[in-house]
Enzyme design. Structure first.
Site, short mmCIF file in Angstrom:
data_model
loop_
_atom_site.label_atom_id
_atom_site.label_comp_id
_atom_site.label_asym_id
_atom_site.label_seq_id
_atom_site.Cartn_x
_atom_site.Cartn_y
_atom_site.Cartn_z
CE LYS A 94 -4.06 -1.38 2.45
NZ LYS A 94 -4.97 -1.16 3.59
CG ASN A 104 -8.07 -1.38 8.54
OD1 ASN A 104 -6.82 -0.74 8.20
ND2 ASN A 104 -8.81 -1.83 7.53
#
Ligand code: ADP
Ligand code: ZN
Length: 336
Positions: free
Chosen positions: A130, A232
């Site tokens: 990412k 997350n």
């Protein structure tokens, strides 16, 4: 050099564990390489950059923006960078995010690699492909998923890492323990920040364990359809706080993890909710903050993890096992 190759969906990534920048020339041809770093890393380790083409950026998250991308691209053009060039990000998460993003778009994509120099980037930011930049208050709103060709570790960089940055990295390490590794959680409970700062061998093996946790999660779910979402944990509220207050990423997600643990106790009967803030405090991390509920909710509404009026929230069933729960924004509001 301890080399391991990990197979992702469209490419393989070479990891060089416990290596050193002196080995970089065995990995890339210096004539076709350009290093991207920041002023702090460059100033503290200038000798390591000798004989390498280097672009030095101003440090800090506030420079992880499009303006920096534009200026680096101009420099790449001036330096004659082409499709044969490898861009190497040497720094913390800001530098690796920028390097990965710029390399993903320059000439529609050139090769890139990382030497992460913060604990956070070693165990987290440099892994998983990412990359991207912030737009206004929205963190990582623009970016791509593309794996680096290699990640090389040079733990000598950690000798100059400020204590606050060690704390930042431990927030992600504790996160990994919470969601995937109960034995590591117990190990973290039995030590503290100073133990790892002083004990390089222990730090090194802890880093490797965390690199492998994150890599395994990403390899199984590169495009975040399932298990990768668990990473997350603590980040939904964390990001909303980080955007609005003067908190580091680690501090923000530390508060986010404390909140998520408490929410886990309330909603799914998580029994060890108090253990999470306790271990976070052992690593110098904050577990509460005064914040404006309405402002935070407004940012949550823009969260990438949002679906209609609900957010996919990561909760803990127990230490070492996380689950995804859909929670209505209204319900979150009432528990904040
Ligand atoms: P992260 O997202 O990994 O926390 P940043 O790229 O924002 O990282 O880096 C955090 C800060 O630490 C920046 O000011 C950066 O210049 C500095 N820094 C990064 N690596 C080192 C290092 N090895 N020694 C000293 N300072 C460092
Ligand atoms: Zn994070």
């Amino acid at each position: 050099m301890d080399k391991k190759t990990f197979r992702f969906t469209s490419t393989s990534v070479n990891y060089f564990f416990e290596s050193g920048i002196s080995h970089l020339k065995e990995v890339v041809d210096a004539k076709n390489a350009i290093i991207l770093t920041d002023e702090n890393v460059f100033a503290a380790h200038t000798k390591k950059f000798k004989n390498w083409n280097t672009i030095v950026l101003k440090p800090g998250e506030e420079y992880k923006i499009q303006g920096t991308v534009d200026s680096v691209i101009e420099q790449l053009i001036e330096m004659g960078a082409d499709r044969q060039t490898t861009l190497i990000g040497i720094g913390g998460g800001v530098i690796t995010d920028l390097a990965g993003y710029i390399a993903s778009i320059y000439m529609r994509g050139i090769s890139f690699g990382f030497i992460p120099t913060t604990l956070l980037s070693l165990v987290d930011a440099s892994i998983g492909g990412k990359n991207g930049i912030d737009v206004g208050v929205y963190k990582n709103l623009v970016g791509a998923i593309k794996q680096p060709a290699f990640i090389l570790q040079d733990l000598q960089f950690l000798n100059t890492l400020p204590e606050a940055e060690w704390q930042n990295g431990f927030a992600e390490i504790i996160k990994h323990a919470c969601i995937k590794d109960a034995p590591m959680f117990r190990q973290l409970e039995s030590h503290d920040l100073n133990f790892y700062i002083k004990n390089k061998r222990e730090a090194s093996s802890l880093i490797r364990r965390n690199v492998l946790i994150k890599t395994k999660v990403v390899m199984q779910d590169e495009f975040e359809k399932g298990d990768r979402k668990l990473l997350n944990f603590g980040h939904t509220l964390g990001h909303a706080l980080e955007n609005q207050y003067e908190l580091s990423h680690g501090q923000s997600i530390s508060i986010g993890m404390t909140y998520a643990s408490e929410l886990s106790r309330m909603l799914i009967g998580f029994k060890n909710a108090e253990k999470v803030p306790k271990v976070l405090e052992q690593y110098g991390l904050p577990t509460y903050a005064l914040y404006d509920k309405d402002k935070v909710i407004n940012v949550l509404k823009m969260d990438k993890k949002k679906e209609k009026d609900a957010i996919n929230f990561i909760l803990l069933e127990k230490i070492g096992k996380a689950v995804i729960e859909k929670i209505a924004i209204d319900q979150l509001y009432s528990t904040l």
